[in-house]
Design a protein around this motif. Structure first.
Motif, PDB file in Angstrom:
ATOM      1  N   LEU A 244       5.216   0.697   8.285  1.00  0.00           N
ATOM      2  CA  LEU A 244       4.894   1.982   7.671  1.00  0.00           C
ATOM      3  C   LEU A 244       6.050   2.960   7.848  1.00  0.00           C
ATOM      4  O   LEU A 244       6.585   3.128   8.952  1.00  0.00           O
ATOM      5  CB  LEU A 244       3.635   2.563   8.305  1.00  0.00           C
ATOM      6  N   ASP A 245       6.414   3.609   6.750  1.00  0.00           N
ATOM      7  CA  ASP A 245       7.361   4.714   6.784  1.00  0.00           C
ATOM      8  C   ASP A 245       6.547   6.006   6.835  1.00  0.00           C
ATOM      9  O   ASP A 245       5.884   6.371   5.858  1.00  0.00           O
ATOM     10  CB  ASP A 245       8.252   4.699   5.536  1.00  0.00           C
ATOM     11  N   PRO A 246       6.548   6.723   7.968  1.00  0.00           N
ATOM     12  CA  PRO A 246       5.696   7.916   8.092  1.00  0.00           C
ATOM     13  C   PRO A 246       6.042   9.025   7.107  1.00  0.00           C
ATOM     14  O   PRO A 246       5.175   9.837   6.773  1.00  0.00           O
ATOM     15  CB  PRO A 246       5.939   8.372   9.535  1.00  0.00           C
ATOM     16  N   LYS A 247       7.287   9.081   6.646  1.00  0.00           N
ATOM     17  CA  LYS A 247       7.676  10.148   5.727  1.00  0.00           C
ATOM     18  C   LYS A 247       7.138   9.900   4.327  1.00  0.00           C
ATOM     19  O   LYS A 247       6.583  10.800   3.688  1.00  0.00           O
ATOM     20  CB  LYS A 247       9.202  10.280   5.695  1.00  0.00           C
ATOM     21  N   THR A 248       7.306   8.680   3.814  1.00  0.00           N
ATOM     22  CA  THR A 248       6.850   8.369   2.458  1.00  0.00           C
ATOM     23  C   THR A 248       5.416   7.878   2.423  1.00  0.00           C
ATOM     24  O   THR A 248       4.798   7.818   1.365  1.00  0.00           O
ATOM     25  CB  THR A 248       7.754   7.301   1.829  1.00  0.00           C
ATOM     26  N   LEU A 249       4.877   7.492   3.631  1.00  0.00           N
ATOM     27  CA  LEU A 249       3.536   6.906   3.747  1.00  0.00           C
ATOM     28  C   LEU A 249       3.416   5.620   2.927  1.00  0.00           C
ATOM     29  O   LEU A 249       2.324   5.269   2.473  1.00  0.00           O
ATOM     30  CB  LEU A 249       2.457   7.913   3.346  1.00  0.00           C
ATOM     31  N   ARG A 250       4.520   4.914   2.768  1.00  0.00           N
ATOM     32  CA  ARG A 250       4.480   3.601   2.114  1.00  0.00           C
ATOM     33  C   ARG A 250       4.427   2.522   3.184  1.00  0.00           C
ATOM     34  O   ARG A 250       5.178   2.562   4.160  1.00  0.00           O
ATOM     35  CB  ARG A 250       5.693   3.403   1.219  1.00  0.00           C
TER      36      ARG A 250
ATOM     37  N   GLU B  19      10.868   6.810  15.834  1.00  0.00           N
ATOM     38  CA  GLU B  19       9.559   6.902  15.193  1.00  0.00           C
ATOM     39  C   GLU B  19       9.654   7.032  13.669  1.00  0.00           C
ATOM     40  O   GLU B  19       8.730   7.516  13.023  1.00  0.00           O
ATOM     41  CB  GLU B  19       8.723   8.034  15.794  1.00  0.00           C
ATOM     42  N   SER B  20      10.763   6.551  13.097  1.00  0.00           N
ATOM     43  CA  SER B  20      10.886   6.533  11.642  1.00  0.00           C
ATOM     44  C   SER B  20      10.209   5.316  11.027  1.00  0.00           C
ATOM     45  O   SER B  20      10.042   5.246   9.806  1.00  0.00           O
ATOM     46  CB  SER B  20      12.365   6.537  11.235  1.00  0.00           C
ATOM     47  N   LYS B  21       9.825   4.350  11.860  1.00  0.00           N
ATOM     48  CA  LYS B  21       9.103   3.158  11.409  1.00  0.00           C
ATOM     49  C   LYS B  21       7.980   2.878  12.399  1.00  0.00           C
ATOM     50  O   LYS B  21       8.161   2.949  13.621  1.00  0.00           O
ATOM     51  CB  LYS B  21      10.033   1.949  11.327  1.00  0.00           C
ATOM     52  N   LEU B  22       6.805   2.547  11.857  1.00  0.00           N
ATOM     53  CA  LEU B  22       5.649   2.190  12.675  1.00  0.00           C
ATOM     54  C   LEU B  22       5.177   0.805  12.274  1.00  0.00           C
ATOM     55  O   LEU B  22       5.101   0.490  11.084  1.00  0.00           O
ATOM     56  CB  LEU B  22       4.509   3.186  12.487  1.00  0.00           C
TER      57      LEU B  22
ATOM     58  N   LEU C 242       0.834  11.844  14.701  1.00  0.00           N
ATOM     59  CA  LEU C 242       0.237  10.509  14.762  1.00  0.00           C
ATOM     60  C   LEU C 242      -1.244  10.547  14.381  1.00  0.00           C
ATOM     61  O   LEU C 242      -1.767   9.613  13.777  1.00  0.00           O
ATOM     62  CB  LEU C 242       0.430   9.916  16.159  1.00  0.00           C
ATOM     63  N   LYS C 243      -1.925  11.626  14.732  1.00  0.00           N
ATOM     64  CA  LYS C 243      -3.325  11.792  14.328  1.00  0.00           C
ATOM     65  C   LYS C 243      -3.438  11.840  12.804  1.00  0.00           C
ATOM     66  O   LYS C 243      -4.336  11.222  12.209  1.00  0.00           O
ATOM     67  CB  LYS C 243      -3.887  13.069  14.948  1.00  0.00           C
ATOM     68  N   ARG C 244      -2.518  12.557  12.157  1.00  0.00           N
ATOM     69  CA  ARG C 244      -2.521  12.649  10.693  1.00  0.00           C
ATOM     70  C   ARG C 244      -2.245  11.282  10.064  1.00  0.00           C
ATOM     71  O   ARG C 244      -2.926  10.877   9.111  1.00  0.00           O
ATOM     72  CB  ARG C 244      -1.447  13.643  10.242  1.00  0.00           C
ATOM     73  N   ILE C 245      -1.292  10.567  10.607  1.00  0.00           N
ATOM     74  CA  ILE C 245      -0.941   9.255  10.063  1.00  0.00           C
ATOM     75  C   ILE C 245      -2.097   8.275  10.233  1.00  0.00           C
ATOM     76  O   ILE C 245      -2.430   7.521   9.317  1.00  0.00           O
ATOM     77  CB  ILE C 245       0.337   8.729  10.738  1.00  0.00           C
ATOM     78  N   GLN C 246      -2.732   8.272  11.429  1.00  0.00           N
ATOM     79  CA  GLN C 246      -3.870   7.378  11.651  1.00  0.00           C
ATOM     80  C   GLN C 246      -4.985   7.652  10.642  1.00  0.00           C
ATOM     81  O   GLN C 246      -5.603   6.721  10.101  1.00  0.00           O
ATOM     82  CB  GLN C 246      -4.410   7.550  13.071  1.00  0.00           C
ATOM     83  N   ALA C 247      -5.252   8.914  10.365  1.00  0.00           N
ATOM     84  CA  ALA C 247      -6.295   9.274   9.403  1.00  0.00           C
ATOM     85  C   ALA C 247      -5.948   8.770   8.009  1.00  0.00           C
ATOM     86  O   ALA C 247      -6.828   8.302   7.267  1.00  0.00           O
ATOM     87  CB  ALA C 247      -6.497  10.786   9.391  1.00  0.00           C
ATOM     88  N   LYS C 248      -4.677   8.853   7.617  1.00  0.00           N
ATOM     89  CA  LYS C 248      -4.251   8.348   6.317  1.00  0.00           C
ATOM     90  C   LYS C 248      -4.429   6.835   6.216  1.00  0.00           C
ATOM     91  O   LYS C 248      -4.905   6.311   5.198  1.00  0.00           O
ATOM     92  CB  LYS C 248      -2.787   8.725   6.068  1.00  0.00           C
ATOM     93  N   ILE C 249      -4.040   6.120   7.270  1.00  0.00           N
ATOM     94  CA  ILE C 249      -4.186   4.665   7.270  1.00  0.00           C
ATOM     95  C   ILE C 249      -5.656   4.278   7.173  1.00  0.00           C
ATOM     96  O   ILE C 249      -6.043   3.411   6.382  1.00  0.00           O
ATOM     97  CB  ILE C 249      -3.560   4.057   8.541  1.00  0.00           C
ATOM     98  N   ASP C 250      -6.490   4.915   7.988  1.00  0.00           N
ATOM     99  CA  ASP C 250      -7.912   4.574   8.010  1.00  0.00           C
ATOM    100  C   ASP C 250      -8.591   4.892   6.679  1.00  0.00           C
ATOM    101  O   ASP C 250      -9.529   4.186   6.272  1.00  0.00           O
ATOM    102  CB  ASP C 250      -8.610   5.313   9.150  1.00  0.00           C
TER     103      ASP C 250
ATOM    104  N   LEU D 260       0.809  -1.211   0.000  1.00  0.00           N
ATOM    105  CA  LEU D 260       0.000   0.000   0.000  1.00  0.00           C
ATOM    106  C   LEU D 260       0.842   1.261   0.000  1.00  0.00           C
ATOM    107  O   LEU D 260       1.878   1.339   0.650  1.00  0.00           O
ATOM    108  CB  LEU D 260      -0.889   0.022   1.247  1.00  0.00           C
ATOM    109  N   SER D 261       0.370   2.233  -0.727  1.00  0.00           N
ATOM    110  CA  SER D 261       0.837   3.598  -0.542  1.00  0.00           C
ATOM    111  C   SER D 261      -0.357   4.382  -0.036  1.00  0.00           C
ATOM    112  O   SER D 261      -1.425   4.359  -0.648  1.00  0.00           O
ATOM    113  CB  SER D 261       1.337   4.205  -1.851  1.00  0.00           C
TER     114      SER D 261
END
Length: 637
Positions: A354-360, A335-338, A310-318, A10-11
């Motif tokens: 998940l890479d939070p920077k690339t969102l891959r 926190e470079s890897k989740l 983290l709120k922004r990342i959770q919204a992207k994943i969902d 996923l991206s």
């Protein structure tokens, strides 16, 4: 066609690319009985490795996955028969494992936990804190960034409360940092490795031994609950300058998160409280100690992030994975890897990095690779009114492709009983649904997660109001046209097994059959054997009232064993010979009491299994027997 999650890379910025789903044929018993590859995965401090617990036959293992190369076979570290209950990384190359076994003391069964240290590179393991001789051990409070030492809480004898010790992870040797104190069972350390507090309970009062910073003596902060209150403090977090948070249910009856002033001992404004359910988890920022995330569970798990990133990342994943619960289960230190676990009631899920920077986001592994979500049935959440007006939550799973009306139905009460079901994959639920049954899971009174009042309404109500809630839920399904009143069976395990047997005895007009796995049959004997099975973790006082009630009813009147002569409907009874939670003699005594009676009794005992069906092939065997039993007495065709 719906995306099969585990087939995706996923991206979160773009549409995911997925493989074509498999044909939706009926899955086999072997598919449902497949043991998970590994569970409880955690990411290493440097984000390069993943550790998860696994079993190969009767051998416990830790599997180490290469996060950068998920296709590479994991490295297995064998641990004998150690039952691993939690995994903590200490630096990039050591694991701290909490292992459990059961022991007998003064006629009761107790779990005993210990700390095991594993060097990942060599696979060598050692006992951490060898002086730990009590029931409690291996409670990790802090690990230093390099993985050289850890703070743990443990008992040196069964007569002591826990001390806090600094364990040298290279040798396993431990030195006491904080001595045991009367009634202190919970210790807390901050993100700098400073022991900040110990929480003590005494009757209705509680007190906190607390310090603001390293080098200061512990001072006492006193707290008190109202008379006859079953309120409690669940945990604290520690921020800067004497501030922090408290998780308690004193204010609303439901666990919420509140600001707390350690200087004055004052509970302040709410950070989060839900109007219906408890907070189930709180995460502190590893640098400041302030709360950055909160978990609660209504119809499914929900995550509230106070940290904006983290709120922004959770919204992207969902947004990318709207059909699953997407949990950030672990983070690298920088926190470079989740590590993300995405799953649902119809999907056992997969772990993603998940890479939070690339969102891959790339998949590491799926615990149950043979289960295709496209073959599973949807589970919905509902509420119904009990006969006294209490609103009861429940889950309902309908057979895939059915019209959802006039269905053969399985009532499936959960174990515990002081736990709850969740919107997550359940092999029994999906197996029964795949065979054509509607599966109903009432969260009867006494279930946890819905606040203090809902738990208290279950005290003393085994076989009484708790059982009424099951019957009222079934009436709701009949009234709404889902269930065929002439084709209902009740199936459960542990407390659910008790409820199944008791339902068949108490209300034979409702159920065509009943199946009990590891079910309690003699309440008085079970109280003597394992009183802790009757207590809710967050509501621990006056444990006897959890079963007998304030008026102390005669437990024989609601025990299947003592009422076995009343049983008329067919029953299936299964039990593991090594069960330390509900002794196998409970199942054997019930089978013996039914011999020569009017009920059709089928029984099976598994030599290698404990409370759950851990023995190789035992789950598949039980599912096959259950399928044949239901087909004979309540066919879905």
């Amino acid at each position: 066609m719906r995306c099969v999650l585990r087939a995706c890379v996923l991206s979160l910025l773009f549409a995911s690319q997925c493989l074509t789903a498999q044909p939706a044929t009926r899955p086999s018993i072997a598919d449902f009985a497949e043991p998970p590859v590994a569970t409880g995965a955690r990411l290493s401090a440097d984000g390069k490795l993943l550790a998860a617990r696994s079993w190969q036959g009767e051998t416990s293992r830790i599997l180490i996955f290469d996060a950068a190369d998920p296709a590479k076979p994991p490295v297995a570290i064998p641990l004998g028969k150690a039952d691993v209950t939690s995994i903590t990384w200490a630096g990039p190359s050591r694991l701290l494992l909490r292992v459990r076994k059961y022991t007998q003391f003064q006629g009761e069964t107790y779990p005993m936990t210990r700390l095991v240290v594993v060097d990942v590179a060599t696979g060598q393991s050692r006992v951490g804190d060898p002086s730990n001789q009590g029931f409690l051990g291996g409670d990790v409070l802090y690990t230093d960034p390099d993985g050289r030492t850890a703070l743990v809480a443990s008992q040196d004898s069964i007569y002591d409360t826990p001390a806090v010790k600094r364990v040298d992870l290279a040798t396993g040797k431990a030195t006491i940092v904080e001595k045991p104190r009367p009634d202190v069972w919970d210790w807390y350390a901050d993100s700098d490795g400073v022991v900040r507090a110990g929480l003590a309970y005494d009757e209705r009062a509680w007190k906190l031994f607390y310090r603001d910073a390293a080098g200061e003596p512990l001072r006492v902060i006193k707290g008190k609950f109202e008379k006859d209150s079953d309120s409690s403090v669940d945990r604290f977090t520690f921020g800067q300058s004497g501030t922090g948070t408290i998780v308690t249910n004193e204010r609303t009856g439901r666990f919420g998160v509140y600001r707390y002033d350690f200087k004055t001992g004052t509970v302040g404004e709410p950070i989060f409280e839900d109007p219906e359910v408890d907070v189930t988890g709180v995460w502190g920022d590893r640098w400041s100690g302030d709360v950055d995330g909160i978990e609660y569970e209504n119809d499914r798990k929900r995550f509230l992030w106070l940290d904006p990133e983290l709120k922004r990342i959770q919204a992207k994943i969902d947004k990318a994975l709207p059909a699953t619960v997407n949990e950030i289960v672990s983070r690298s230190r920088d926190e470079s890897k989740l590590l993300i676990y995405a799953s649902s009631a119809s999907d056992p899920g997969a772990y993603f990095l998940l890479d939070p920077k690339t969102l891959r986001m790339s998949m590491i592994y799926a615990p149950l690779g043979r289960i295709n979500p496209d073959q599973m049935s949807a589970t919905t959440h509902l509420r119904y009114a009990a006969r006294d007006g209490l609103s009861i939550p429940a889950y309902l799973t309908l057979p895939k492709g059915s019209a959802g009306k006039n269905l053969p139905t399985i009532v499936m009460p959960h174990g515990g009983p002081f736990v709850r079901d969740s919107w997550e994959y359940d092999a029994f639920v999906q197996f029964l649904a795949s065979r054509g049954y509607a599966v109903f899971q009432p969260q009867f009174r006494g279930s946890t997660g819905y606040g203090k009042s809902f738990v208290e309404k279950g005290y003393g109500q085994w076989g009484r109001a708790m059982q009424d809630d099951l019957d009222d839920g079934l009436d709701h399904l009949i009234k709404t046209g889902v269930a065929d009143r002439a084709r209902v069976c009740i199936v459960g395990a542990s407390y659910g097994g008790y409820a199944a047997l008791w339902g068949a005895i108490r209300n034979p007009e409702r159920y065509r059959c009943a199946a009990s796995l590891a079910g309690v049959t003699d309440l008085d004997a079970q109280l003597k054997a394992n009183r802790k099975s009757f207590s809710a973790t967050r509501y621990f006082r006056e444990w006897k009232t959890k079963v007998a009630g304030e008026e102390k009813i005669d437990l024989a009147t609601v025990s299947p064993l003592q009422q076995a002569g009343r049983l008329r409907v067919p029953v299936l009874i299964g039990h593991g010979e090594k069960d330390e939670v509900v002794p196998v003699r409970q199942g054997r005594a019930m089978v013996q009491a039914l011999q020569g009676g009017r009920a059709d009794v089928t029984s099976v005992f598994y030599a290698k299994s404990e409370h759950n069906l851990e023995g190789e092939g035992d789950l598949a065997d039980y599912l096959a027997r259950l399928e044949a039993f239901l087909h004979k007495h309540n066919p879905a065709g």
